[in-house]
Design an enzyme around this catalytic site. Structure first.
Site, short mmCIF file in Angstrom:
data_model
loop_
_atom_site.label_atom_id
_atom_site.label_comp_id
_atom_site.label_asym_id
_atom_site.label_seq_id
_atom_site.Cartn_x
_atom_site.Cartn_y
_atom_site.Cartn_z
N GLY B 49 -54.22 -30.33 -11.52
CA GLY B 49 -54.58 -31.73 -11.30
C GLY B 49 -54.33 -32.64 -12.47
O GLY B 49 -54.81 -33.77 -12.50
N ALA B 87 -55.72 -23.09 -22.92
CA ALA B 87 -56.94 -23.33 -23.70
C ALA B 87 -57.76 -24.49 -23.12
O ALA B 87 -58.52 -25.13 -23.85
CB ALA B 87 -56.62 -23.57 -25.18
N SER B 88 -57.60 -24.75 -21.83
CA SER B 88 -58.37 -25.81 -21.17
C SER B 88 -58.22 -27.14 -21.91
O SER B 88 -59.16 -27.92 -22.02
CB SER B 88 -59.85 -25.41 -21.07
OG SER B 88 -59.97 -24.17 -20.42
N ARG B 89 -57.01 -27.39 -22.42
CA ARG B 89 -56.80 -28.51 -23.31
C ARG B 89 -56.18 -29.73 -22.66
O ARG B 89 -56.14 -30.81 -23.25
CB ARG B 89 -55.91 -28.07 -24.49
CG ARG B 89 -54.48 -27.74 -24.07
CD ARG B 89 -53.66 -27.11 -25.18
NE ARG B 89 -53.27 -28.02 -26.25
CZ ARG B 89 -52.35 -28.98 -26.13
NH1 ARG B 89 -51.77 -29.20 -24.97
NH2 ARG B 89 -52.04 -29.74 -27.15
N ALA B 287 -64.58 -36.73 -21.51
CA ALA B 287 -64.35 -35.46 -20.80
C ALA B 287 -64.11 -34.30 -21.76
O ALA B 287 -63.47 -34.45 -22.80
CB ALA B 287 -63.14 -35.59 -19.87
N GLU B 292 -60.23 -22.67 -17.70
CA GLU B 292 -60.38 -21.21 -17.64
C GLU B 292 -61.82 -20.77 -17.51
O GLU B 292 -62.11 -19.72 -16.93
CB GLU B 292 -59.79 -20.61 -18.93
CG GLU B 292 -58.30 -20.88 -19.08
CD GLU B 292 -57.84 -20.72 -20.52
OE1 GLU B 292 -58.68 -20.70 -21.43
OE2 GLU B 292 -56.62 -20.61 -20.73
#
Lengths: 157, 336
Positions: B49, B87-89, B287, B292
């Site tokens: 997304g 890394a959810s970055r 945010a 992950e």
């Protein structure tokens, strides 16, 4: 064996093309007819992302030798929207956030169309059974089941 | 023989982004002749997304509708630099870079509008529907489509902006090991309720309650998707998935989807999700990353629930019927 001419009625249009023996319906749709919605996932009937309707019934198009269905009627995701308007299942998927990467979506929607064609008022269990051959790796299935139930509700008069 | 019910929980603190040798992502924005703002990125959307969230950040910062944003993630050879989607970055790094680029583009947009309307740029505002207007005199306004045309063909201006977010390299303090390895941390807890069949060893997950503190949910519907999709994946890893079921030997490894087990639509539990928002100071609109981590807490939560249900402590995934039954045998003193 030589290639042969195959005739299909695809999304209400007559289509004629040459197919080598053993060519799958999926390959014919994608390669000969340029209809790319049905995806080639596992190519062995395990993932369901190639699902299309063959004479109204959902099939894994990767498993169907196209010369064996000469003259049949085929419906793919490309034939679902009407005059550029999403149908109820597509709209419910979109608004219900039932798609993420999208690779399973075409097959999910065709399995849903087949279900709602034969059972306009399905239970949750009916929906689960109808998509039990379709693998999704992103959503955890919940939003997809909800969307199909929502589509059934939208379609009720 | 009985079905034994148990409940377990697990928590996770999860870093957003990482340190590496410095962790940057860039964004470039420019307006086309008709006022579509193209956000150029090398950051890829593979279903998580990113394009949607990035378009939201750009639209919010520019003060324009989402329809005016086109996110182009086409080509990592020619696009502005991105370290990657790991890394959810993505939301954090790329969102920040896009906000910076959009802020610069907005300044140019207002400067060109000031020329076009012959007013001071400081007196201008956006109305959110596509108009740039004079504060307090809204009838004096120009639509972004007309403005972009004028910028190109009358004023000779490009409406564009550059953005970068850089997490600077940070080395550990040798004496203490102290360092600043990430930008912020998201937090989550999962409570799992399971039923263990002590005759077959089959574990069924009945409920999963997930609480997430993720800074700010830029798109709550996509957050819910991620939480449920991740919970499913966690459950799948906990109970089903393995490429080497008899590791370290590779015997009986699955070769296809018929053998590689995953929960199907009939196996999903009842979910209850709670999202807590405590905006992170350095996040885009507050945010943090929620990527992950969503698959993490469910696994130990299910392990703990199995222990609660039947006393079997499993520390090797997946928690297959065979492993549950061997554990039960051991508890009963039936050694093989």
């Amino acid at each position: 064996m030589a290639s042969q001419v195959v005739n299909l009625r695809v999304n209400e249009r007559s289509r004629e093309f040459l197919a080598a023996p053993g060519t799958s319906l999926l390959s014919s749709l994608r390669d000969a007819l340029g209809l790319m919605a049905a995806k080639r996932g596992c190519a062995q009937g395990s993932c369901g992302t190639c699902t299309v309707l063959l004479d109204g019934r959902p099939v894994m198009s990767c498993l169907v030798a196209v010369e064996t269905v000469d003259g049949a009627s085929v419906r793919t995701l490309e034939g679902v929207a009407r005059d550029g308007e999403l149908d109820e299942v597509q709209a419910a998927f979109l608004e219900g956030f039932a798609t993420q990467c999208g690779f399973c979506t075409a097959g999910m929607i065709m399995s849903a169309e087949a279900l709602l064609d034969r059972n306009p008022d399905p239970t949750r269990e009916d929906v689960v059974e109808a998509i039990s051959g379709n693998v999704c790796r992103c959503t955890g299935y919940g939003p997809i089941v909800d969307a199909i139930l929502d589509a059934a509700a939208r379609r009720r008069p | 023989m009985a079905k034994l019910r148990g409940r377990g929980y697990a928590s996770v603190n999860y870093p957003t982004g990482m340190n590496l040798g410095g962790d940057p992502s860039q964004a470039l924005i420019h307006a086309t002749t008709t006022g579509t703002f193209v956000v150029s990125l090398s950051s890829v959307d593979l279903g998580q997304g990113l394009k949607t969230v990035v378009a939201q950040c750009a639209a919010e910062t520019l003060g324009l509708p989402m329809e005016n944003i086109l996110v182009d993630t086409a080509d990592t050879d020619t696009g502005p630099h991105c370290m990657g989607t790991f890394a959810s970055r993505g939301t954090h790094r790329v969102g920040n870079a896009v906000i910076m680029a959009a802020a610069e583009a907005r300044e140019v947009m207002l400067a060109v509008a000031a020329e076009e309307l012959e007013v001071d740029a400081g007196d201008l505002e956006t109305d959110g529907t596509g108009y740039i207007q004079v504060k307090g005199a809204e009838e004096k306004r120009v639509h972004i489509t007309d403005l972009a045309l004028a910028a190109h063909f009358t004023h000779g201006r490009t409406i564009s902006g550059r953005g970068i977010f850089l997490k600077e390299k940070n080395d550990p303090v040798p004496e203490t090991g102290e360092m600043d390895p990430d930008s912020c941390q998201a937090h989550a807890c999962t409570v799992a309720v399971v039923e263990v069949d002590d005759e077959t060893g089959v574990v069924e997950v009945l409920e999963m309650h997930n609480a997430y503190e993720i800074g700010r949910a830029l798109n709550p519907a996509m957050v819910a998707q991620q939480v449920e999709g991740g919970a499913w994946m966690g459950m799948s890893h906990a109970l089903f998935e393995s490429t080497e079921p008899y590791y370290p030997t590779r015997d009986h490894g699955p070769g296809d989807f018929n053998e590689y087990l995953m929960p199907g639509p009939a196996d999903i539990p009842m979910y209850h999700n709670a999202i807590l928002e405590r905006p992170a100071g350095n996040g885009p609109f507050g945010a943090k990353g929620i990527g992950e981590m969503t698959a993490n807490a469910p696994i130990p939560a299910i392990a703990n629930a199995i222990f609660d249900a039947c006393g079997v402590r499993l520390d090797t995934m997946p928690f297959t019927p065979e492993r549950v039954l061997r554990g039960l045998d051991e508890l009963r003193g039936n050694h093989h």
